[in-house]
Design an enzyme around this catalytic site. Structure first.
Site, PDB file in Angstrom:
ATOM      1  N   LYS A 363      77.328 -15.143  26.353  1.00  0.00           N
ATOM      2  CA  LYS A 363      77.609 -16.240  25.451  1.00  0.00           C
ATOM      3  C   LYS A 363      76.322 -16.792  24.852  1.00  0.00           C
ATOM      4  O   LYS A 363      76.335 -17.565  23.904  1.00  0.00           O
ATOM      5  CB  LYS A 363      78.327 -17.360  26.201  1.00  0.00           C
ATOM      6  CG  LYS A 363      79.653 -16.986  26.787  1.00  0.00           C
ATOM      7  CD  LYS A 363      80.235 -18.180  27.564  1.00  0.00           C
ATOM      8  CE  LYS A 363      81.503 -17.759  28.280  1.00  0.00           C
ATOM      9  NZ  LYS A 363      81.999 -18.860  29.154  1.00  0.00           N
ATOM     10  N   ASP A 423      64.072 -11.107  29.574  1.00  0.00           N
ATOM     11  CA  ASP A 423      63.053 -11.298  30.613  1.00  0.00           C
ATOM     12  C   ASP A 423      62.697  -9.954  31.223  1.00  0.00           C
ATOM     13  O   ASP A 423      61.779  -9.303  30.756  1.00  0.00           O
ATOM     14  CB  ASP A 423      63.479 -12.348  31.641  1.00  0.00           C
ATOM     15  CG  ASP A 423      64.912 -12.192  32.116  1.00  0.00           C
ATOM     16  OD1 ASP A 423      65.461 -11.084  32.040  1.00  0.00           O
ATOM     17  OD2 ASP A 423      65.473 -13.190  32.580  1.00  0.00           O
ATOM     18  N   LYS A 451      60.330 -13.395  27.219  1.00  0.00           N
ATOM     19  CA  LYS A 451      59.486 -14.009  28.229  1.00  0.00           C
ATOM     20  C   LYS A 451      58.214 -13.186  28.423  1.00  0.00           C
ATOM     21  O   LYS A 451      58.280 -11.984  28.684  1.00  0.00           O
ATOM     22  CB  LYS A 451      60.230 -14.136  29.552  1.00  0.00           C
ATOM     23  CG  LYS A 451      61.324 -15.192  29.549  1.00  0.00           C
ATOM     24  CD  LYS A 451      61.880 -15.406  30.947  1.00  0.00           C
ATOM     25  CE  LYS A 451      62.952 -16.470  30.970  1.00  0.00           C
ATOM     26  NZ  LYS A 451      63.486 -16.687  32.339  1.00  0.00           N
TER      27      LYS A 451
END
Length: 498
Positions: A363, A423, A451
């Site tokens: 989402k 990430d 990240k």
């Protein structure tokens, strides 16, 4: 430097200089001298060869006390009668610290600066390039000559020279850090090779590199004859693959790739752009390749630069209802809107001839997808899928689940996956393989946030919004246990929910 206390024997210096590739006496020579044994030996030998030497020390400012290392180099330069210069550089944030520091260093140094790379460094370079998949250019190693005059020497010889000269080299603790690939090659892979082969592999690798350099030179000649204009995408697409790769490798280096040859993966991705199976691809160094009007071109990534976001740039602006768990805003709404507009403009230009199917990963990417698709001035189709590797935690579990699959057919279509944040990259890597099995014409990634330093796999990211610190963040679609998605900016998360 005459014989005496703290002076190496003339016979030792004469023997080592004879095996080096310094320019003629009295030639001006800039030497990169970090203060380590190899670079100090370079300084001593260059002076003994009669060169007009300038020792240049570069301080990256990456560890406490690094500035004092310049004093070691200055003292050594004074002893051998060389000039001394000290440079201070700033290393930009981002992944791969070793590569970023090297790029910053050589951007500051003169183009023809000599370095203290030895035969041991040559062997390590060959193995590192082999692991990168850089092809025969990488396996040919460094070219002996003025820029690399010590390639016939061994590391133990440079250390012995420093000891005989009474020079105490600087000890760089990062040389023992196993997080750097080169250090693992040095301390683990090369000793293992020696054990398996029953002999020292360094001279073997150096000789192999010399053979490959001759073969590379021949292939260069053949490729130049076959493809004198490697930016001609149609000609590249028609050429035999080995010659096409060779021509593209040469072209990528000429277009700002630096001294290091591009990896095989980069060359093949560029070849995919030439053949039309991809609309563009990312390269190292913040560059990318695009095809326009039948021609390839290298340009900076994105219509605007990907600005790294740091803690120092974080602001306040936390709504009262979120103050208990939400920290400062890392990327405010205005910056998000401006960057999304830039990404939309770039996607519009890249896919002008064949609009893509946008696939949002739910989402978290819902708000990003909503804004991005409205910033694209093309009749794009959209679809959604949901994958999960977090659950309600703030750390990825590493286990990927397909929660909702696509409704659209992908075969023969350009597909652009719209991701909120990357990430480790493991989820994206899985998703890429999953979608490629459906045979799209091309598959690219548009990630709002990446990240810094967290990626555990190599990722080819076509479009990137911001590089952020490796912290957990919420807002602009990102959540913790379904909360905080409706924050207008991207915020640091300070709550205890794990």
């Amino acid at each position: 430097m005459g014989e005496g206390e703290g002076t190496p024997p003339t016979s030792l210096v004469t023997d080592l200089v004879a095996r080096c590739t310094f320019p003629p006496a009295d030639t001006a020579l800039a030497c990169a001298v970090s203060g380590g044994a190899d670079s100090l030996a370079l300084l001593v030998l260059a002076a003994a060869a009669g060169c007009d030497v300038t020792a240049i020390h570069v301080d990256h400012g990456l560890r406490p006390g690094s500035g004092a290392e310049a004093d070691v180099v200055a003292s050594a330069a004074a002893r051998v009668g060389a000039r001394f210069e000290s440079l201070v550089v700033s290393v930009p944030v981002g992944p791969n610290l070793e590569a970023r520091a090297r790029a910053a260093r050589f951007a500051a140094l003169p183009a023809e600066v000599a370095t203290g790379h030895t035969m041991d460094d040559q062997a390590e370079t060959i193995l590192v390039n082999l692991l990168r998949g850089a092809g025969s250019d990488g396996l040919a190693g460094m070219e002996p000559g003025v820029r690399h005059p010590l390639l016939a020497l061994r590391r133990n010889e440079t250390h012995a020279l420093c000891a005989a000269a009474g020079l105490v080299p600087v000890c760089d603790p990062s040389n023992a850090d196993p997080s750097f690939v080169r250090n693992r090659v040095r301390h683990e892979l090369l000793p293992l090779c020696a054990d398996v082969a029953g002999r020292d592999p360094v001279p073997l690798l150096a000789r192999q590199a010399a053979v490959l350099r001759d073969e590379v030179a021949l292939m260069e000649t053949l490729a130049l004859d076959a493809l004198p204009d490697a930016a001609d995408a149609k000609a590249v697409a028609r050429a035999p693959r080995p010659l096409a790769r060779r021509a593209l490798r040469r072209w990528l280096r000429a277009e700002g790739g630096g001294d290091h040859p591009p990896s095989l993966a980069e060359v093949d991705r560029t070849l995919a752009v030439a053949t039309g199976s991809a609309v563009g691809t990312e390269l190292t160094g913040g560059r990318r390749v695009r095809r326009t009007g039948g021609r390839l071109r290298v340009e900076p990534r994105g219509s605007g630069s990907v600005t790294p976001v740091t803690h120092e740039t974080a602001g306040a602006g936390v709504p009262a209802w979120a103050e208990s768990d939400v920290g400062p805003v890392l990327v405010e709404a205005e910056r998000l809107a401006a960057r999304v507009a830039e990404l939309g403009a770039q996607i519009t230009e890249d896919y002008a001839d064949e609009p893509p199917l946008l696939v949002a990963v739910l989402k978290g990417a819902m708000l990003f997808m909503s804004d991005l698709c409205r910033a694209i001035a093309l009749p794009v189709d959209v679809d959604f899928m949901a994958v999960s590797s977090y659950g309600s935690a703030t750390k990825t579990s590493g286990v990927v689940r397909i929660v909702k699959d696509l409704d659209s057919e992908l075969e023969g279509r350009h597909v652009l996956v719209v991701e909120d944040i990357i990430d480790s990259g493991l989820t994206l890597n899985y998703l890429r393989r999953y979608l490629k099995a459906r045979q799209p014409k091309s598959l690219e990634i548009c990630a709002l946030l990446v990240k810094e330093g967290e990626q555990r796999v190599d990722l080819d990211l076509r479009y990137v919004g911001f590089v952020i610190p490796p912290d957990f963040v919420v807002g602009y679609g990102l959540d913790v246990d379904e909360r905080y998605r409706n924050l207008t900016g991207v915020h640091l998360y300070k709550g205890s929910h794990q």
